[in-house]
Design a protein around this motif. Structure first.
Motif, PDB file in Angstrom:
ATOM      1  N   ALA A 119     120.984  63.153   1.864  1.00  0.00           N
ATOM      2  CA  ALA A 119     119.942  62.410   2.580  1.00  0.00           C
ATOM      3  C   ALA A 119     118.559  63.016   2.340  1.00  0.00           C
ATOM      4  O   ALA A 119     117.580  62.286   2.123  1.00  0.00           O
ATOM      5  CB  ALA A 119     120.252  62.375   4.076  1.00  0.00           C
ATOM      6  N   VAL A 120     118.473  64.336   2.351  1.00  0.00           N
ATOM      7  CA  VAL A 120     117.178  64.990   2.115  1.00  0.00           C
ATOM      8  C   VAL A 120     116.706  64.736   0.689  1.00  0.00           C
ATOM      9  O   VAL A 120     115.536  64.393   0.457  1.00  0.00           O
ATOM     10  CB  VAL A 120     117.271  66.504   2.420  1.00  0.00           C
ATOM     11  CG1 VAL A 120     116.054  67.247   1.910  1.00  0.00           C
ATOM     12  CG2 VAL A 120     117.446  66.726   3.910  1.00  0.00           C
ATOM     13  N   LEU A 121     117.613  64.888  -0.275  1.00  0.00           N
ATOM     14  CA  LEU A 121     117.240  64.610  -1.667  1.00  0.00           C
ATOM     15  C   LEU A 121     116.874  63.138  -1.859  1.00  0.00           C
ATOM     16  O   LEU A 121     115.947  62.820  -2.607  1.00  0.00           O
ATOM     17  CB  LEU A 121     118.376  65.008  -2.604  1.00  0.00           C
ATOM     18  CG  LEU A 121     118.649  66.509  -2.709  1.00  0.00           C
ATOM     19  CD1 LEU A 121     119.889  66.766  -3.554  1.00  0.00           C
ATOM     20  CD2 LEU A 121     117.452  67.231  -3.279  1.00  0.00           C
ATOM     21  N   GLY A 122     117.586  62.249  -1.181  1.00  0.00           N
ATOM     22  CA  GLY A 122     117.258  60.822  -1.255  1.00  0.00           C
ATOM     23  C   GLY A 122     115.912  60.512  -0.630  1.00  0.00           C
ATOM     24  O   GLY A 122     115.169  59.653  -1.115  1.00  0.00           O
ATOM     25  N   ALA A 123     115.589  61.216   0.458  1.00  0.00           N
ATOM     26  CA  ALA A 123     114.282  61.009   1.087  1.00  0.00           C
ATOM     27  C   ALA A 123     113.160  61.448   0.158  1.00  0.00           C
ATOM     28  O   ALA A 123     112.144  60.759   0.017  1.00  0.00           O
ATOM     29  CB  ALA A 123     114.219  61.780   2.405  1.00  0.00           C
ATOM     30  N   VAL A 124     113.364  62.567  -0.506  1.00  0.00           N
ATOM     31  CA  VAL A 124     112.354  63.056  -1.459  1.00  0.00           C
ATOM     32  C   VAL A 124     112.240  62.103  -2.647  1.00  0.00           C
ATOM     33  O   VAL A 124     111.144  61.726  -3.060  1.00  0.00           O
ATOM     34  CB  VAL A 124     112.697  64.489  -1.924  1.00  0.00           C
ATOM     35  CG1 VAL A 124     111.804  64.919  -3.066  1.00  0.00           C
ATOM     36  CG2 VAL A 124     112.591  65.458  -0.757  1.00  0.00           C
ATOM     37  N   ALA A 125     113.388  61.682  -3.182  1.00  0.00           N
ATOM     38  CA  ALA A 125     113.373  60.768  -4.329  1.00  0.00           C
ATOM     39  C   ALA A 125     112.754  59.424  -3.952  1.00  0.00           C
ATOM     40  O   ALA A 125     111.991  58.840  -4.726  1.00  0.00           O
ATOM     41  CB  ALA A 125     114.795  60.563  -4.853  1.00  0.00           C
ATOM     42  N   GLY A 126     113.061  58.925  -2.757  1.00  0.00           N
ATOM     43  CA  GLY A 126     112.457  57.675  -2.305  1.00  0.00           C
ATOM     44  C   GLY A 126     110.955  57.802  -2.119  1.00  0.00           C
ATOM     45  O   GLY A 126     110.194  56.889  -2.443  1.00  0.00           O
ATOM     46  N   PHE A 178     108.148  55.768  -4.072  1.00  0.00           N
ATOM     47  CA  PHE A 178     107.075  55.068  -3.372  1.00  0.00           C
ATOM     48  C   PHE A 178     105.716  55.419  -3.970  1.00  0.00           C
ATOM     49  O   PHE A 178     104.869  54.549  -4.216  1.00  0.00           O
ATOM     50  CB  PHE A 178     107.118  55.443  -1.887  1.00  0.00           C
ATOM     51  CG  PHE A 178     106.080  54.768  -1.048  1.00  0.00           C
ATOM     52  CD1 PHE A 178     106.242  53.445  -0.665  1.00  0.00           C
ATOM     53  CD2 PHE A 178     104.951  55.451  -0.631  1.00  0.00           C
ATOM     54  CE1 PHE A 178     105.288  52.822   0.123  1.00  0.00           C
ATOM     55  CE2 PHE A 178     104.004  54.841   0.151  1.00  0.00           C
ATOM     56  CZ  PHE A 178     104.166  53.513   0.539  1.00  0.00           C
ATOM     57  N   ILE A 179     105.519  56.698  -4.254  1.00  0.00           N
ATOM     58  CA  ILE A 179     104.236  57.148  -4.798  1.00  0.00           C
ATOM     59  C   ILE A 179     104.045  56.657  -6.236  1.00  0.00           C
ATOM     60  O   ILE A 179     102.993  56.133  -6.588  1.00  0.00           O
ATOM     61  CB  ILE A 179     104.129  58.679  -4.733  1.00  0.00           C
ATOM     62  CG1 ILE A 179     104.011  59.135  -3.274  1.00  0.00           C
ATOM     63  CG2 ILE A 179     102.953  59.203  -5.545  1.00  0.00           C
ATOM     64  CD1 ILE A 179     104.162  60.625  -3.070  1.00  0.00           C
ATOM     65  N   PHE A 180     105.083  56.815  -7.071  1.00  0.00           N
ATOM     66  CA  PHE A 180     104.939  56.483  -8.488  1.00  0.00           C
ATOM     67  C   PHE A 180     104.894  54.981  -8.770  1.00  0.00           C
ATOM     68  O   PHE A 180     104.503  54.580  -9.853  1.00  0.00           O
ATOM     69  CB  PHE A 180     106.047  57.134  -9.306  1.00  0.00           C
ATOM     70  CG  PHE A 180     105.919  58.636  -9.382  1.00  0.00           C
ATOM     71  CD1 PHE A 180     104.693  59.249  -9.582  1.00  0.00           C
ATOM     72  CD2 PHE A 180     107.030  59.442  -9.231  1.00  0.00           C
ATOM     73  CE1 PHE A 180     104.576  60.620  -9.646  1.00  0.00           C
ATOM     74  CE2 PHE A 180     106.928  60.821  -9.299  1.00  0.00           C
ATOM     75  CZ  PHE A 180     105.689  61.412  -9.505  1.00  0.00           C
ATOM     76  N   THR A 181     105.316  54.162  -7.821  1.00  0.00           N
ATOM     77  CA  THR A 181     105.225  52.707  -8.014  1.00  0.00           C
ATOM     78  C   THR A 181     103.994  52.134  -7.328  1.00  0.00           C
ATOM     79  O   THR A 181     103.867  50.924  -7.200  1.00  0.00           O
ATOM     80  CB  THR A 181     106.480  51.994  -7.480  1.00  0.00           C
ATOM     81  OG1 THR A 181     106.644  52.295  -6.092  1.00  0.00           O
ATOM     82  CG2 THR A 181     107.708  52.395  -8.263  1.00  0.00           C
ATOM     83  N   GLY A 182     103.096  52.991  -6.896  1.00  0.00           N
ATOM     84  CA  GLY A 182     101.855  52.518  -6.296  1.00  0.00           C
ATOM     85  C   GLY A 182     102.035  51.998  -4.883  1.00  0.00           C
ATOM     86  O   GLY A 182     101.325  51.110  -4.446  1.00  0.00           O
ATOM     87  N   GLY A 183     103.000  52.531  -4.154  1.00  0.00           N
ATOM     88  CA  GLY A 183     103.206  52.135  -2.764  1.00  0.00           C
ATOM     89  C   GLY A 183     104.148  50.969  -2.589  1.00  0.00           C
ATOM     90  O   GLY A 183     104.084  50.285  -1.566  1.00  0.00           O
ATOM     91  N   ASP A 184     105.038  50.734  -3.542  1.00  0.00           N
ATOM     92  CA  ASP A 184     106.006  49.641  -3.428  1.00  0.00           C
ATOM     93  C   ASP A 184     107.146  50.082  -2.516  1.00  0.00           C
ATOM     94  O   ASP A 184     108.032  50.828  -2.907  1.00  0.00           O
ATOM     95  CB  ASP A 184     106.542  49.272  -4.813  1.00  0.00           C
ATOM     96  CG  ASP A 184     107.460  48.070  -4.789  1.00  0.00           C
ATOM     97  OD1 ASP A 184     107.494  47.374  -3.748  1.00  0.00           O
ATOM     98  OD2 ASP A 184     108.128  47.824  -5.796  1.00  0.00           O
ATOM     99  N   LYS A 185     107.105  49.605  -1.267  1.00  0.00           N
ATOM    100  CA  LYS A 185     108.096  50.021  -0.268  1.00  0.00           C
ATOM    101  C   LYS A 185     109.487  49.489  -0.594  1.00  0.00           C
ATOM    102  O   LYS A 185     110.490  50.119  -0.241  1.00  0.00           O
ATOM    103  CB  LYS A 185     107.680  49.565   1.117  1.00  0.00           C
ATOM    104  CG  LYS A 185     108.525  50.169   2.222  1.00  0.00           C
ATOM    105  CD  LYS A 185     107.907  49.922   3.569  1.00  0.00           C
ATOM    106  CE  LYS A 185     108.677  50.542   4.687  1.00  0.00           C
ATOM    107  NZ  LYS A 185     110.060  50.232   4.760  1.00  0.00           N
ATOM    108  N   ALA A 186     109.583  48.367  -1.273  1.00  0.00           N
ATOM    109  CA  ALA A 186     110.894  47.811  -1.630  1.00  0.00           C
ATOM    110  C   ALA A 186     111.652  48.755  -2.557  1.00  0.00           C
ATOM    111  O   ALA A 186     112.870  48.932  -2.418  1.00  0.00           O
ATOM    112  CB  ALA A 186     110.725  46.443  -2.297  1.00  0.00           C
ATOM    113  N   THR A 187     110.941  49.384  -3.479  1.00  0.00           N
ATOM    114  CA  THR A 187     111.581  50.355  -4.375  1.00  0.00           C
ATOM    115  C   THR A 187     112.056  51.572  -3.595  1.00  0.00           C
ATOM    116  O   THR A 187     113.170  52.057  -3.805  1.00  0.00           O
ATOM    117  CB  THR A 187     110.604  50.792  -5.475  1.00  0.00           C
ATOM    118  OG1 THR A 187     110.192  49.646  -6.213  1.00  0.00           O
ATOM    119  CG2 THR A 187     111.245  51.800  -6.409  1.00  0.00           C
ATOM    120  N   ALA A 188     111.223  52.058  -2.690  1.00  0.00           N
ATOM    121  CA  ALA A 188     111.608  53.214  -1.884  1.00  0.00           C
ATOM    122  C   ALA A 188     112.805  52.880  -0.992  1.00  0.00           C
ATOM    123  O   ALA A 188     113.709  53.704  -0.830  1.00  0.00           O
ATOM    124  CB  ALA A 188     110.430  53.676  -1.042  1.00  0.00           C
TER     125      ALA A 188
END
Length: 120
Positions: free
Chosen positions: A65-72, A76-86
């Motif tokens: 869960a922690v690694l998933g939170a970091v990856a998400g 989110f950051i690398f897609t320019g704030g696309d929350k759907a990807t996160a």
């Protein structure tokens, strides 16, 4: 002098392999006799079993869960704030069950290591 090369896996590799093994074993379905057919001490045994199974399972689930939170968050950051990807990363990584209960051991409830992605 000639140095010998050690072929032993490093502690981190051993830990990761053990964690993956435990995660895959915990995903397997555990079948136990129904509670009506079990003896009077079966509830205590199932309670202890769920406790001792939750210790490694919960730790591994928290790490995922922690690694998933970091990856998400990185997604989110690398897609320019696309929350759907996160959400596609956060949902499966942080969803699912964190604790194994006696109902899971008896087979009354399904145990899900990964959750559902948001929006499904």
């Amino acid at each position: 002098m000639i140095q010998r090369v050690s072929y032993r896996p490093r502690p981190l590799v051993q830990t990761i392999l053990c964690a993956l093994l435990i995660a895959f074993v915990c995903q397997a379905t555990v079948s136990v006799r129904p509670a009506s057919a079990a003896g009077s001490g079966s509830e205590a045994i199932q309670g202890l079993g769920s406790y001792f199974l939750t210790l490694p399972y919960g730790g591994i689930k928290m790490a995922v869960a922690v690694l998933g939170a970091v990856a998400g968050g990185m997604g989110f950051i690398f897609t320019g704030g696309d929350k759907a990807t996160a959400d596609k990363i956060w949902g499966p990584a942080m969803g699912g069950h964190y604790v194994i209960t006696p109902e899971h051991i008896r087979g009354d409830k399904d145990l899900h290591f990964f959750g559902q992605a948001q929006g499904k």
